[in-house]
Design a protein around this motif. Sequence first.
Motif, PDB file in Angstrom:
ATOM      1  N   ASN A   5      54.608  50.753   1.558  1.00 42.98           N
ATOM      2  CA  ASN A   5      53.924  51.969   1.969  1.00 42.98           C
ATOM      3  C   ASN A   5      52.414  51.814   1.820  1.00 42.98           C
ATOM      4  OD1 ASN A   5      53.150  52.568  -0.655  1.00 42.98           O
ATOM      5  ND2 ASN A   5      54.933  53.869  -1.014  1.00 42.98           N
ATOM      6  N   GLU A   6      51.680  52.859   2.245  1.00 45.75           N
ATOM      7  CA  GLU A   6      50.225  52.769   2.275  1.00 45.75           C
ATOM      8  C   GLU A   6      49.640  52.437   0.900  1.00 45.75           C
ATOM      9  OE1 GLU A   6      48.246  56.362   3.500  1.00 45.75           O
ATOM     10  OE2 GLU A   6      46.271  55.433   3.397  1.00 45.75           O
ATOM     11  N   SER A   7      50.114  53.123  -0.128  1.00 43.72           N
ATOM     12  CA  SER A   7      49.563  52.893  -1.465  1.00 43.72           C
ATOM     13  C   SER A   7      49.797  51.459  -1.918  1.00 43.72           C
ATOM     14  CB  SER A   7      50.201  53.854  -2.470  1.00 43.72           C
ATOM     15  OG  SER A   7      49.955  55.186  -2.085  1.00 43.72           O
ATOM     16  N   LEU A   9      50.238  48.817   0.020  1.00 42.96           N
ATOM     17  CA  LEU A   9      49.411  47.908   0.814  1.00 42.96           C
ATOM     18  C   LEU A   9      47.962  47.930   0.325  1.00 42.96           C
ATOM     19  CD1 LEU A   9      50.849  48.772   4.339  1.00 42.96           C
ATOM     20  CD2 LEU A   9      51.021  46.538   3.206  1.00 42.96           C
ATOM     21  N   GLY A  29      41.085  53.601  -5.592  1.00 51.43           N
ATOM     22  CA  GLY A  29      42.156  54.090  -6.458  1.00 51.43           C
ATOM     23  C   GLY A  29      42.015  55.533  -6.886  1.00 51.43           C
ATOM     24  N   ASP A  30      40.869  56.158  -6.597  1.00 43.95           N
ATOM     25  CA  ASP A  30      40.731  57.590  -6.887  1.00 43.95           C
ATOM     26  C   ASP A  30      40.476  58.297  -5.558  1.00 43.95           C
ATOM     27  OD1 ASP A  30      39.994  60.135  -8.258  1.00 43.95           O
ATOM     28  OD2 ASP A  30      39.975  58.846 -10.023  1.00 43.95           O
ATOM     29  N   ALA A  96      53.152  48.098   9.258  1.00 48.73           N
ATOM     30  CA  ALA A  96      52.697  47.663   7.948  1.00 48.73           C
ATOM     31  C   ALA A  96      52.978  46.163   7.820  1.00 48.73           C
ATOM     32  CB  ALA A  96      53.405  48.453   6.861  1.00 48.73           C
ATOM     33  N   GLY A 122      39.304  52.667   1.050  1.00 49.13           N
ATOM     34  CA  GLY A 122      40.005  52.283   2.253  1.00 49.13           C
ATOM     35  C   GLY A 122      41.177  53.190   2.506  1.00 49.13           C
ATOM     36  N   ASN A 123      41.567  53.274   3.772  1.00 51.53           N
ATOM     37  CA  ASN A 123      42.821  53.951   4.070  1.00 51.53           C
ATOM     38  C   ASN A 123      43.506  53.255   5.230  1.00 51.53           C
ATOM     39  OD1 ASN A 123      42.276  55.567   6.672  1.00 51.53           O
ATOM     40  ND2 ASN A 123      40.539  56.072   5.366  1.00 51.53           N
ATOM     41  N   LEU A 124      44.823  53.373   5.238  1.00 51.09           N
ATOM     42  CA  LEU A 124      45.661  52.737   6.255  1.00 51.09           C
ATOM     43  C   LEU A 124      46.500  53.804   6.937  1.00 51.09           C
ATOM     44  CD1 LEU A 124      47.089  49.759   4.161  1.00 51.09           C
ATOM     45  CD2 LEU A 124      45.273  49.657   5.858  1.00 51.09           C
ATOM     46  N   THR A 125      46.581  53.711   8.267  1.00 52.55           N
ATOM     47  CA  THR A 125      47.389  54.651   9.031  1.00 52.55           C
ATOM     48  C   THR A 125      48.170  53.877  10.081  1.00 52.55           C
ATOM     49  OG1 THR A 125      45.591  56.251   8.809  1.00 52.55           O
ATOM     50  CG2 THR A 125      47.325  56.791  10.380  1.00 52.55           C
TER      51      THR A 125
ATOM     52  N   ARG B 147      41.047  61.081 -11.596  1.00 54.28           N
ATOM     53  CA  ARG B 147      42.479  61.361 -11.731  1.00 54.28           C
ATOM     54  C   ARG B 147      42.985  61.057 -13.144  1.00 54.28           C
ATOM     55  NH1 ARG B 147      44.807  58.416  -6.184  1.00 54.28           N
ATOM     56  NH2 ARG B 147      43.642  59.728  -4.729  1.00 54.28           N
ATOM     57  N   ASP B 318      54.029  59.390   3.257  1.00 53.43           N
ATOM     58  CA  ASP B 318      53.304  58.138   3.476  1.00 53.43           C
ATOM     59  C   ASP B 318      53.123  57.919   4.961  1.00 53.43           C
ATOM     60  OD1 ASP B 318      52.605  55.413   1.903  1.00 53.43           O
ATOM     61  OD2 ASP B 318      53.276  55.014   3.949  1.00 53.43           O
ATOM     62  N   PHE B 320      52.909  55.311   6.488  1.00 52.21           N
ATOM     63  CA  PHE B 320      53.649  54.165   6.993  1.00 52.21           C
ATOM     64  C   PHE B 320      55.157  54.343   6.900  1.00 52.21           C
ATOM     65  CE2 PHE B 320      49.733  51.661   6.975  1.00 52.21           C
ATOM     66  CZ  PHE B 320      49.880  51.084   8.228  1.00 52.21           C
TER      67      PHE B 320
END
Lengths: 324, 324
Positions: A5-7, A9, A29-30, A96, A122-125, B147, B318, B320
Amino acid sequence: MARMNESELIERFLRHAGAPRTDVTLGIGDDAAIVTVPAGQELVLTTDALVEGAHFLPGSPARSLGHRSLAINLSDLAAMGALPRWALLSLTMPDADAGWLEAFVAGFSALAREHQVALVGGNLTRGPLSITVQLAGVVPTGTALRRSGARAGDLLCVSGTLGDARGGLELQQGLLAAAAEPAAALLARFEYPTARVALGSELRAVASACIDISDGLLTDAGRLLTASRVGAQLRVGQLPLSAALQQALGDRAWQHALLGGEDYELCFTVPPARAGQLAQLSQRLGVACTACGVVRAETGLELLGAAGVMQFSAAPFDHFQRAD
Amino acid sequence: MARMNESELIERFLRHAGAPRTDVTLGIGDDAAIVTVPAGQELVLTTDALVEGAHFLPGSPARSLGHRSLAINLSDLAAMGALPRWALLSLTMPDADAGWLEAFVAGFSALAREHQVALVGGNLTRGPLSITVQLAGVVPTGTALRRSGARAGDLLCVSGTLGDARGGLELQQGLLAAAAEPAAALLARFEYPTARVALGSELRAVASACIDISDGLLTDAGRLLTASRVGAQLRVGQLPLSAALQQALGDRAWQHALLGGEDYELCFTVPPARAGQLAQLSQRLGVACTACGVVRAETGLELLGAAGVMQFSAAPFDHFQRAD
């Protein structure tokens, strides 16, 4: 390979990408990153995107895309004379795909480390392949280069050689054929452009105006001149051409040098009194800097060929122009 | 309408978007923007994207997308207790549609002005609809919320009401039907979320940890607790539910409150000794802040229903995860 999943990756591929920096209080991470801008420095911000179909062909090597997505932003900061510090990456990809992502990050990270850039967010979609990088850098307050400082009489200069990336792209598209050696050189210039970060920073003491060449010299020099409310004469015979481009294109090489995008060289203007400083800087950094024109008060860009003023009409490069 | 190129679109729609700020030395129109971070402040950086198909349905109103693309980033800064300052926008759209862009920018700009955010950079590319915003803000050095600060005994709190945005999305998808009034309220919460910027900033003096609720309370509270290496008991009956959500969903409203994404409320922890401060802050800002659980040393999130501990299994949200 199991789907992540995104986290996962982000944790696996992005958290440790780029260079470590002591001015990063909180990285990936935050909800956001925290960094420190040194006293006496201004913050310089830019963003640029690579979109499949618009900026690269389907199937382009992931490592190259990682490199290019950062290089195009480094080049923007270089044109301001700023030093890059912190990057954010927003990546949309169809799957992914850990293998693809690993190669992408390898390309991104190698270039980031070369320039001591930390990846702080960063973010992933899931979606059509598209890469957006935001880059923040610093410059001593009041010293940034701009497009608007050119004055009549200044030398119009460019770094490196021009047109190679366009040659590389046409090789990739099958629109151009060349011998193995020049082909490899041109392709490398397209896939792994060199952002002129050190040159840009040093040019703060030498240049009067600067822009990076992303859309072709004709377009980008035009932008610099327009922002400065001046014009220039450009000697086409003085455009810096690589041996590889000349081998591949012969007499047509100058057209690529003038129109080809994706060079990520710098176009800048230098008062004649500082020409000696520029020559020293060029030698010290090992980066060719070529004067190929002169700024003048009359607006417009006049091209001079061997036989005199050239008639030349060309559409400017634009991501919204259709090929049809 | 005549086709415009990227430069014209940026000049017409983006250059004057957002709020004017005196700390912007150079905005849109050069290779990068130049801004000044005040002494004694740290720089807080975030980026988030909205991708068609992943975060919104085709045909979603442009004005809402303009609002949401900034709101999701404002919410990230709010969760750090930072104040937003400068935004960059990277927009990929299928056509240079001036009408769409005008509505998009209207939504973006109205929210930007509400929070005194300047738009200092942007780029436009032709491609599948996708919006990436980078937002930079500031926070007094060393005071940002994270967090990771929750401690056993702290109250687990949330702002506003939860689950409404999920209700609005389901209305838009035709998965839910409701009377006109609650339907309009829920849809507005999805299309025009409120980022809790003022609350986040004030929580720096009250909260021990904070995260924004973008992926649903269960997921995001879980992230906060994991980062803090603690757990919590959450009383499902104390989740703040809007009248609209209760009208639309009845007994199932708490499930949306627990799992629904896109709320952009804050989830935060408060030491019991500061509960009075929180109540005062909530009243002063006019933002409901509800304690719905207690942090404890034992890790994991235990849900308490009216009849005791609830057995509850749910996949985390998520981008993904496939629906199939």
